[in-house]
Motif scaffolding. Structure first.
Motif, PDB file in Angstrom:
ATOM      1  N   GLY A  41      39.239 101.576  48.700  1.00  0.00           N
ATOM      2  CA  GLY A  41      39.362 102.780  47.903  1.00  0.00           C
ATOM      3  C   GLY A  41      40.566 102.834  46.982  1.00  0.00           C
ATOM      4  N   LYS A  42      41.303 101.738  46.891  1.00  0.00           N
ATOM      5  CA  LYS A  42      42.505 101.721  46.055  1.00  0.00           C
ATOM      6  C   LYS A  42      42.402 100.657  44.976  1.00  0.00           C
ATOM      7  CE  LYS A  42      45.727 103.459  49.541  1.00  0.00           C
ATOM      8  NZ  LYS A  42      47.039 103.253  50.211  1.00  0.00           N
ATOM      9  N   GLU A  43      43.237 100.819  43.940  1.00  0.00           N
ATOM     10  CA  GLU A  43      43.330  99.804  42.915  1.00  0.00           C
ATOM     11  C   GLU A  43      43.996  98.550  43.504  1.00  0.00           C
ATOM     12  OE1 GLU A  43      41.350 101.656  40.063  1.00  0.00           O
ATOM     13  OE2 GLU A  43      42.473  99.826  39.598  1.00  0.00           O
ATOM     14  N   HIS A  44      43.741  97.426  42.861  1.00  0.00           N
ATOM     15  CA  HIS A  44      44.403  96.217  43.331  1.00  0.00           C
ATOM     16  C   HIS A  44      45.907  96.294  43.051  1.00  0.00           C
ATOM     17  CE1 HIS A  44      43.792  95.040  39.067  1.00  0.00           C
ATOM     18  NE2 HIS A  44      44.872  94.288  39.250  1.00  0.00           N
ATOM     19  N   GLU A  45      46.645  95.563  43.856  1.00  0.00           N
ATOM     20  CA  GLU A  45      48.116  95.589  43.794  1.00  0.00           C
ATOM     21  C   GLU A  45      48.636  94.160  43.717  1.00  0.00           C
ATOM     22  OE1 GLU A  45      51.810  96.937  46.800  1.00  0.00           O
ATOM     23  OE2 GLU A  45      49.752  96.832  47.528  1.00  0.00           O
ATOM     24  N   TRP A  46      49.553  93.921  42.816  1.00  0.00           N
ATOM     25  CA  TRP A  46      50.202  92.618  42.763  1.00  0.00           C
ATOM     26  C   TRP A  46      51.134  92.480  43.963  1.00  0.00           C
ATOM     27  CZ3 TRP A  46      55.602  92.011  41.874  1.00  0.00           C
ATOM     28  CH2 TRP A  46      56.030  90.674  41.795  1.00  0.00           C
ATOM     29  N   VAL A  47      51.132  91.311  44.590  1.00  0.00           N
ATOM     30  CA  VAL A  47      51.939  91.076  45.781  1.00  0.00           C
ATOM     31  C   VAL A  47      53.083  90.102  45.500  1.00  0.00           C
ATOM     32  CG1 VAL A  47      51.926  90.119  48.121  1.00  0.00           C
ATOM     33  CG2 VAL A  47      50.026  91.550  47.341  1.00  0.00           C
ATOM     34  N   ALA A  48      52.758  88.956  44.896  1.00  0.00           N
ATOM     35  CA  ALA A  48      53.782  87.926  44.702  1.00  0.00           C
ATOM     36  C   ALA A  48      53.331  86.945  43.629  1.00  0.00           C
ATOM     37  CB  ALA A  48      54.058  87.172  46.003  1.00  0.00           C
ATOM     38  N   THR A  49      54.316  86.290  43.039  1.00  0.00           N
ATOM     39  CA  THR A  49      54.085  85.232  42.062  1.00  0.00           C
ATOM     40  C   THR A  49      55.011  84.072  42.363  1.00  0.00           C
ATOM     41  OG1 THR A  49      53.441  86.769  40.304  1.00  0.00           O
ATOM     42  CG2 THR A  49      54.185  84.589  39.617  1.00  0.00           C
ATOM     43  N   ILE A  50      54.504  82.863  42.199  1.00  0.00           N
ATOM     44  CA  ILE A  50      55.359  81.682  42.322  1.00  0.00           C
ATOM     45  C   ILE A  50      55.183  80.823  41.081  1.00  0.00           C
ATOM     46  CG2 ILE A  50      53.644  80.381  43.669  1.00  0.00           C
ATOM     47  CD1 ILE A  50      56.115  79.189  45.199  1.00  0.00           C
ATOM     48  N   SER A  51      56.296  80.384  40.534  1.00  0.00           N
ATOM     49  CA  SER A  51      56.277  79.561  39.325  1.00  0.00           C
ATOM     50  C   SER A  51      56.127  78.089  39.685  1.00  0.00           C
ATOM     51  CB  SER A  51      57.569  79.774  38.542  1.00  0.00           C
ATOM     52  OG  SER A  51      58.641  79.092  39.194  1.00  0.00           O
ATOM     53  N   ASP A  88      49.582  97.034  55.262  1.00  0.00           N
ATOM     54  CA  ASP A  88      49.289  95.736  54.649  1.00  0.00           C
ATOM     55  C   ASP A  88      47.795  95.397  54.719  1.00  0.00           C
ATOM     56  OD1 ASP A  88      52.310  94.533  56.134  1.00  0.00           O
ATOM     57  OD2 ASP A  88      51.998  95.044  54.023  1.00  0.00           O
ATOM     58  N   THR A  89      47.027  96.223  55.411  1.00  0.00           N
ATOM     59  CA  THR A  89      45.589  95.996  55.514  1.00  0.00           C
ATOM     60  C   THR A  89      44.938  96.016  54.136  1.00  0.00           C
ATOM     61  OG1 THR A  89      45.440  96.907  57.747  1.00  0.00           O
ATOM     62  CG2 THR A  89      43.428  96.915  56.433  1.00  0.00           C
ATOM     63  N   ALA A  90      44.256  94.933  53.799  1.00  0.00           N
ATOM     64  CA  ALA A  90      43.645  94.801  52.475  1.00  0.00           C
ATOM     65  C   ALA A  90      42.888  93.477  52.416  1.00  0.00           C
ATOM     66  CB  ALA A  90      44.702  94.825  51.371  1.00  0.00           C
ATOM     67  N   VAL A  91      42.125  93.309  51.367  1.00  0.00           N
ATOM     68  CA  VAL A  91      41.604  91.993  51.014  1.00  0.00           C
ATOM     69  C   VAL A  91      42.633  91.333  50.114  1.00  0.00           C
ATOM     70  CG1 VAL A  91      39.743  90.679  49.936  1.00  0.00           C
ATOM     71  CG2 VAL A  91      39.225  92.799  51.184  1.00  0.00           C
ATOM     72  N   TYR A  92      43.023  90.128  50.473  1.00  0.00           N
ATOM     73  CA  TYR A  92      44.040  89.400  49.726  1.00  0.00           C
ATOM     74  C   TYR A  92      43.371  88.334  48.857  1.00  0.00           C
ATOM     75  CZ  TYR A  92      47.807  91.638  52.261  1.00  0.00           C
ATOM     76  OH  TYR A  92      48.692  92.573  52.751  1.00  0.00           O
ATOM     77  N   PHE A  93      43.830  88.305  47.610  1.00  0.00           N
ATOM     78  CA  PHE A  93      43.278  87.392  46.621  1.00  0.00           C
ATOM     79  C   PHE A  93      44.386  86.539  46.019  1.00  0.00           C
ATOM     80  CE2 PHE A  93      39.174  89.551  46.198  1.00  0.00           C
ATOM     81  CZ  PHE A  93      39.477  90.863  46.552  1.00  0.00           C
TER      82      PHE A  93
END
Length: 111
Positions: A41-51, A88-93
């Motif tokens: 029921g929520k918008e997606h959220e950015w979690v982390a980025t690695i260069s 932290d419950t969510a589908v992680y992509f």
């Protein structure tokens, strides 16, 4: 471009999980890579980025608990998640961006 997430599951608060993102179809070692998540029921959220040079950035909600890493030899990215919370419950992509994400892996944190 293909990305396949794995490693999700049902854990209790305070537990740890390690997610994997196996990739193919692009030059892995030259791209920033992202983790996102989407709770019901929520918008997606950015979690982390690695260069490509292993510089990592995190959202404030996971900073200090999650660690992103990459193995350029295996074309795989990881997300080590410690001190998990129910929120932290969510589908992680994973993806090069939100539009290129894989199918996701479910993480459920519940007692």
């Amino acid at each position: 471009v293909q990305l396949v997430e794995s490693g999700g599951g049902l854990v209790q608060p305070g537990d740890s999980l390690r997610l994997s993102c196996a990739t193919s179809g692009f030059t892995f070692s030259t791209h920033d890579l992202d983790w996102f998540r989407q709770a019901p029921g929520k918008e997606h959220e950015w979690v982390a980025t690695i260069s490509p040079g292993d510089f990592a950035q995190y959202s404030d909600s996971v900073k200090g608990r999650f660690t992103v890493s990459r193995d350029n030899a295996e074309n795989t990215m990881y997300l080590q998640m410690n001190s998990l919370k129910p929120e932290d419950t969510a589908v992680y992509f994973c993806g090069l961006d939100w539009g290129s994400r894989g199918q996701g892996t479910q993480v459920t944190v519940s007692s």
